[in-house]
Design a protein around this motif. Structure first.
Motif, short mmCIF file in Angstrom:
data_model
loop_
_atom_site.label_atom_id
_atom_site.label_comp_id
_atom_site.label_asym_id
_atom_site.label_seq_id
_atom_site.Cartn_x
_atom_site.Cartn_y
_atom_site.Cartn_z
N LYS A 282 0.86 -1.19 0.00
CA LYS A 282 0.00 0.00 0.00
C LYS A 282 0.90 1.24 0.00
CE LYS A 282 -3.93 -2.27 2.17
NZ LYS A 282 -3.36 -3.60 1.86
N PRO B 210 -3.16 6.94 -4.72
CA PRO B 210 -2.89 5.61 -4.17
C PRO B 210 -2.19 4.73 -5.19
CG PRO B 210 -5.22 5.87 -4.67
CD PRO B 210 -4.59 7.21 -4.85
N SER C 247 -1.86 -1.89 -3.89
CA SER C 247 -3.21 -2.36 -3.58
C SER C 247 -4.04 -1.31 -2.84
CB SER C 247 -3.14 -3.64 -2.73
OG SER C 247 -2.60 -3.35 -1.46
N LEU C 248 -3.43 -0.14 -2.56
CA LEU C 248 -4.16 0.91 -1.84
C LEU C 248 -5.14 1.59 -2.78
CD1 LEU C 248 -4.51 2.60 0.74
CD2 LEU C 248 -2.71 4.10 -0.12
N PRO D 14 -8.80 1.20 4.34
CA PRO D 14 -8.31 0.16 3.42
C PRO D 14 -8.62 -1.25 3.90
CG PRO D 14 -6.65 1.86 3.73
CD PRO D 14 -7.74 2.14 4.73
N ASN E 38 -7.91 -5.66 2.78
CA ASN E 38 -7.06 -6.56 2.00
C ASN E 38 -7.88 -7.21 0.90
OD1 ASN E 38 -8.54 -8.62 3.21
ND2 ASN E 38 -6.92 -9.14 4.68
#
Length: 832
Positions: free
Chosen positions: A544, A576, A579-580, A772, A774
């Protein structure tokens, strides 16, 4: 009740006799005469006579009257006899030491009781001139110094050897500093003022922070105040032999009575620590016998059993002179230290500080204006005094070896070979390598790194030198990630508004920069670049990230009293990465429709106030490295977001206060304590809240939470305390095998309280960004609830004298995904 008191003296010299045994025969009643030859007995037991017994004197017996108070003064006659040869044999028996009926302890207690009147601050006003000389030298045998691979080409250096200071060794001075100053003290209101009239030190050139070297030497060799309870030497606290509780920790013996050249009688007190491994001294005190109980001389050293980093021998000598009122002040102080990696090695360093005091004046008032402004003032041209001034002003002349040190180092710094060697040394230590006189490239350890977003990352940067311009410095770098195939870069410049460079304290400068690069939310490193190659190795998930585009403009103004303020403006666009994602949830027909936000732009006005009284530091190529001392550091930061200005999206205000203090705990070591609190006003998405400092590298970060994941906790109000305690060998010094390693024990506790107000929780406001998650939809960012985040660690330091390793345990929020409950972290820390 029978009370008997009196004085025992020599019948011929009339001098008081110390330690005479006084007792009533046939009973358990008895005592010994004190420092002044006096005794006192109170008893309800019956007795008709009182005996006085003392080695080399005839025993005296006097009648007493039971049930009355009486005074019996006794003059003992010597009992000198010519002895024939005598042979005594018998079983050796160790006499147990005791404070009870010990005249030496009685004397120490008198010294303690009179400390207040014998300190310099007992006067309403004090003024004196101080001459201070410090030097640091290489130590080895003369042959090894002359054959040294780095020195053998400089025969003019190796020919300047002192072979008289240390027995069997040669001393080669390479650093010397002298200061001449006038000191003023006022008791009410308490104020101190130092006017530096002249200062002189060797100059190693642009490669070395000359002021920082001098500051670090002063940190190692602080003023020795024998009347204080604790004495700080070589960054360690030692218990003074006349501390309030000295009889509890020291053994004292009356060993002699000496007479000075002026005819003054002094009592010689020998002292040693009860625990040979404790941070205490061994030596002798010489105390006046005129009723002042003032220390006139001290000769002491550190016991061989005490484990101090690098220190093989440490000696302190103090001399005192009589004031016009009959009291005494410190007239000369000398601290000498022999440093070495091993105890038996010939090679090492020798450090010495000599301070002398003259023209001691008491109770002469000075104008109030003298004490106004900064506590230390440097007179104009203090650093430019010629040698004729120093010859006339030094309290003591330099030796030939000391005098040659100035000229030899000056000659050395002009040589090409020296400049070439120092250039490469600076590249290895500080990370910058000169590329011609006007430019240097670096930091070298950032040229290559890797991370999940950029993959392999190459970076090349550099900056101008003070040769190019003393007042203006430009810095830039370009970087490229082979995975995201993006270019990054930085361009900045600093203009000094004084006649000093931006690396010379105090700074007054304007700084502007533009940066486009990646960043991990919540990573805040100390004295190291974020794209350092070694920090590329991280634990757990680390995907992230942010792409940042930032414009900064600020003005920094530092003052001589170490107060500073910084005013600035910043425009920051963050996007971002990895994966953010920045996701909002908007209401549509009572359903939640997620919306992906590509970037967030904010514009801020910032203010930073910092006060660090008594601060000392080493100025490096990138950072100032503070030298911890007993003074606190306060830092107040404030920021205000301005909506609509330069596309800023939010109005908000932030304020945070950080307070640092080192607490010395005498024999128990010292604690570094950092307390911090902050508050965010206004409604903002989570990237603009406080993202708490986390650390997923394997490097131990003092100001970060070493088992907290990046972006794990956010708050709009928080309070924290970090306590890092060094026991300084208090435990290990008592373990025979470990004591030889000179290891140090550390224990750390970090506690963080915080929360997010309802107005800033995305569950209650769909316009805010979601916390956030996962890949499985499990949240990875949280607010601190009713319990704090807590982690603790124990560690061992001083491995190879500069490394520390800790075992860290996370104590709360263990239910969060992908957390580490325990881990091993290490850090490099150069520390004596």
């Amino acid at each position: 009740m029978t009370t008997i008191k009196g004085t025992v003296t020599d019948a011929i010299t009339q001098e008081p006799l110390i330690g005479v045994s006084v007792f009533i025969p046939g009973t358990s009643v008895g005592t010994s005469t004190d420092y002044e030859g006096k005794y006192l007995i109170k008893t309800s037991q019956a007795g008709t006579v009182l005996k006085f017994s003392y080695l080399s004197y005839k025993t005296a017996t006097l009648p007493v009257t039971t049930g009355q108070e009486q005074v019996l003064n006794v003059k003992l006659q010597t009992d000198a006899k010519q002895l024939s040869e005598v042979v005594v044999t018998g079983k050796k028996r160790k006499v147990k030491y005791s404070n009870k009926n010990n005249p030496a302890v009685d004397l120490i207690r008198e010294i303690v009781d009179h400390k207040a009147q014998n300190r310099p601050d007992a006067y309403a006003y004090v003024q004196y001139e101080q001459y201070d000389k410090m030097q640091l030298s290489l130590v080895s045998t003369p042959e090894k110094l002359k054959r040294n691979i780095f020195l053998r080409k400089y025969d003019f250096i190796t020919s300047n050897l002192d072979t008289t200071t240390l027995k069997g060794k040669a001393v080669l001075p390479f650093f010397i500093q002298e200061d001449l100053s006038e000191h003023f003290y006022r008791k009410a209101p308490e104020s101190r003022k130092t006017i530096v009239k002249a200062e002189k030190k060797v100059d190693f050139g642009a490669f070395v922070d000359n002021k920082g070297v001098g500051a670090y030497m002063q940190h190692l060799y602080q003023d020795v105040d024998i009347y204080a309870n604790n004495i700080t030497i070589v960054t360690n606290q030692f218990l003074s032999p006349i501390a309030d509780m000295a009889p509890t920790f020291y053994k004292f013996y009356l060993t002699d009575t000496v007479t000075t050249a002026e005819g003054q009688s002094l009592s010689e007190l020998t002292f040693e620590p009860r625990n040979p491994t404790a941070f205490m001294f061994t030596g002798k005190l010489y105390v006046t016998m005129d009723g002042n109980y003032a220390v006139q001389r001290v000769d002491m050293k550190v016991n061989k059993g005490v484990s101090i980093n690098w220190v093989r021998d440490l000696q302190i000598n103090l001399d005192f002179a009589k004031n016009t009122d009959g009291r005494y002040h410190l007239s000369k102080s000398q601290v000498r230290t022999d440093f070495g990696i091993t105890q038996n090695s010939n090679a090492g360093f020798y450090g010495e500080r000599v301070v002398s005091y003259k023209n001691f004046t008491i109770n002469v008032p000075q104008p109030d204006t003298l004490y106004q402004g900064t506590a230390i003032v440097h007179q104009d041209l203090a650093e430019t005094k010629d040698e004729s001034y120093w010859v006339a002003s030094r309290h003591d002349s330099l030796s030939a070896v000391e005098a040659n040190t100035y000229t030899n180092i000056n000659r050395l710094t002009q040589m090409r070979s020296y400049k070439r060697t120092m250039d490469w040394a600076t590249a290895l230590i500080a990370g910058y390598k000169q590329l011609g006189p006007n430019l240097e490239i670096g930091p070298i350890n950032t040229f290559y790194s890797f991370n999940p977003v950029e993959g392999f990352r190459l970076r090349l940067g550099g900056r101008t030198t003070t040769t190019f311009s003393k007042r203006f410095t430009a810095e830039s770098y370009v970087a490229y990630g082979f995975k995201d195939e993006r270019w990054k870069g930085y361009l900045g410049g600093t203009l000094s508004l004084s006649d000093r460079s931006i690396y010379e304290f105090p700074v007054r400068a304007i700084h502007a920069n533009y940066q486009r690069d990646t960043k991990i939310p919540g990573q805040d490193l100390e004295f190291v670049q974020e794209d350092n190659f070694l920090l590329s190795f991280k634990r757990g998930e680390n995907d992230k990230w942010l792409y940042n585009e930032t414009y900064n403009l600020d003005y920094l103004h530092e003052f001589e009293n170490h107060f500073s303020y910084k005013l600035g403006v910043r425009n920051w666009r963050q996007s971002p990465a990895g994966s953010l994602q920045y996701m909002t949830g908007q209401k549509l027909n009572n359903d939640t429709l997620p919306r992906n936000v590509m970037n967030l732009t904010t514009s801020e006005a910032t203010l930073e106030l910092r006060w660090a009284p008594g601060e000392q530091f080493m100025q490096g190529k990138i950072y100032r490295t503070p030298i911890a001392n007993r003074y606190p550091v306060f830092t107040l930061r404030a920021a205000a977001g301005i909506k609509g200005w330069l596309n800023g999206g939010y109005n908000y205000q932030k304020v945070a206060l950080n307070m640092y203090k080192r607490f010395y705990l005498s024999q128990l070591g010292y604690s570094d304590v950092v307390a911090e609190g902050g508050y965010t006003f206004g409604q903002v998405p989570f990237p603009l809240l406080t993202i708490h400092r986390a650390n997923q590298t394997y490097s131990y970060q003092m100001q970060s939470y070493n088992l907290m994941n990046f972006l794990e906790f956010v708050s709009d109000q928080y309070a924290s305390i970090n306590i890092d305690h060094c026991f300084n060998g208090f435990i290990f010094n008592k373990i025979p095998l470990i004591k030889k390693t000179k290891f140090r024990e550390f224990a750390t506790l970090k506690v963080l309280y915080g929360k997010v107000r309802d107005e800033n929780m995305p569950e209650t406001n769909s316009d805010l960004y979601r916390f956030p998650e996962n890949a499985n939809g499990v949240p990875v960012t949280y607010s601190l609830k009713k319990k704090p985040y807590v982690e603790a660690s124990v560690g061992v330091g001083n491995i190879f004298n500069f490394f520390r390793i800790d075992v860290v345990k996370r104590l709360t929020y263990l239910e969060h995904p992908n957390v580490s409950e325990i881990g091993i972290r290490g850090r490099f820390k150069f520390d004596f």
